[in-house]
Motif scaffolding. Sequence first.
Motif, PDB file in Angstrom:
ATOM      1  N   PHE A 122      36.682  27.486  40.580  1.00  0.00           N
ATOM      2  CA  PHE A 122      38.117  27.014  40.527  1.00  0.00           C
ATOM      3  C   PHE A 122      38.725  26.981  42.000  1.00  0.00           C
ATOM      4  CE2 PHE A 122      37.128  31.690  40.660  1.00  0.00           C
ATOM      5  CZ  PHE A 122      37.995  32.157  41.754  1.00  0.00           C
ATOM      6  N   ASN A 127      41.624  34.135  34.639  1.00  0.00           N
ATOM      7  CA  ASN A 127      42.100  32.956  35.209  1.00  0.00           C
ATOM      8  C   ASN A 127      42.769  32.465  33.585  1.00  0.00           C
ATOM      9  OD1 ASN A 127      42.978  30.560  36.070  1.00  0.00           O
ATOM     10  ND2 ASN A 127      40.858  29.770  36.625  1.00  0.00           N
ATOM     11  N   ARG A 187      43.996  27.504  39.666  1.00  0.00           N
ATOM     12  CA  ARG A 187      44.731  28.753  39.218  1.00  0.00           C
ATOM     13  C   ARG A 187      45.912  29.210  39.794  1.00  0.00           C
ATOM     14  NH1 ARG A 187      44.622  32.476  42.888  1.00  0.00           N
ATOM     15  NH2 ARG A 187      42.749  32.636  44.556  1.00  0.00           N
TER      16      ARG A 187
END
Length: 380
Positions: free
Chosen positions: A168, A96, A256
């Motif tokens: 995320f 990421n 992300r």
Amino acid sequence: MPAELRPNREVEVKVQVKNSGADTYLTLAAVDEGICQLTDYSVPDPFTFFYGQRRLSLSSHDLYGLLLPEVEGMTTQSTPGGDRDFLDGVRKQNLNPVSLRRVKPVSLWSGIVSPNPSGEAIVKLALPQFNGTLRLMAVAFDGQRFGSAEGKTIVRDPLVLTPTFPRFVAPQDRFTVPVAVFNGTGQAGEFKLRLSAEGPVTLESEPLVTLKLGAEEEKIAYFQLKAGQGMGKLRFRLQVEGNGEKCELEEELALRPPVAVTHEISSGSITQKEPLTFNIKDRWLPGTATYTLALSPFPTVELAGGLEYLLTYPHGCLEQTTSKLFPLLYFDQLLSAVEGGTFTGNADYYVTEGIEKIEAMQLRDGSFAYWPGGNNSNEW
């Protein structure tokens, strides 16, 4: 030293040095007890340092490492399977790119402090957002005299917030954030919990939740959110009030990119009268883009990008490996166009490596497995 402190405040710690003199100095460190336990750290002991036993200070060396030939590492980014990439370059490409620190360690140091003539020093420490135990460690010295001491104190708010955010999210993801609220004020009451957000994210539930908590009771509230379009960091602030107390907490979440790493190849010709301009779109995440420019008097340079992609293709099933090898039988001369790139050697090296990889996938009956390490063949 107070038995309990509160976070997000500047506190004063009194350090008393016995039999201090004009050249007495001290340092004070405040470190999260969890870090000290994980690292097996203890307060510096000057007595052990100066008077402890010493091992024999000899180091041995040998030449055995010079007797064996150097073994070069792999020069391709080919992997043994679709999801078994083991090369650092491939792994880093799939990480990421939005990095943030979910856990911010608490490690404070006063620097060198000189106490007053009575041996007393007041050290100011700015406590960050933190709930837990701090270990305070002091070391003092004066010429050939020295000493150390340590103590522990608890840092917490009467109201404790414990949110659970995902690691995320991707654009358009919907997610739930549970937030636990603990009432440590000593009496029952009504508490108002509010969540606010910054960045491309929408709060789909009510931002304000009211909880009725008894003394030493904990309850959980749930917030529904939806990530928007974009990339970067999402910032959240939690606030809770009640019984005359207030607590705030800030958290970050990585939004992300919606796709994996992307490669874009452009080529063209340039002359003295006709310049060449590449219009590179400004759609890369800042800090993650890498650009390479190749110049050659031969027109084959236009195929350099495609050849590099062919040689560094990150998957390696039977069909993919075979499809990768056939063009290399005819493109040996193109390696000069990408000389100095991410790989070395000639086409023969890559062809030989690919054939050996295919041979390794052959089973006892003569057929071939679809993936390296497989036991079942596929007649197609």
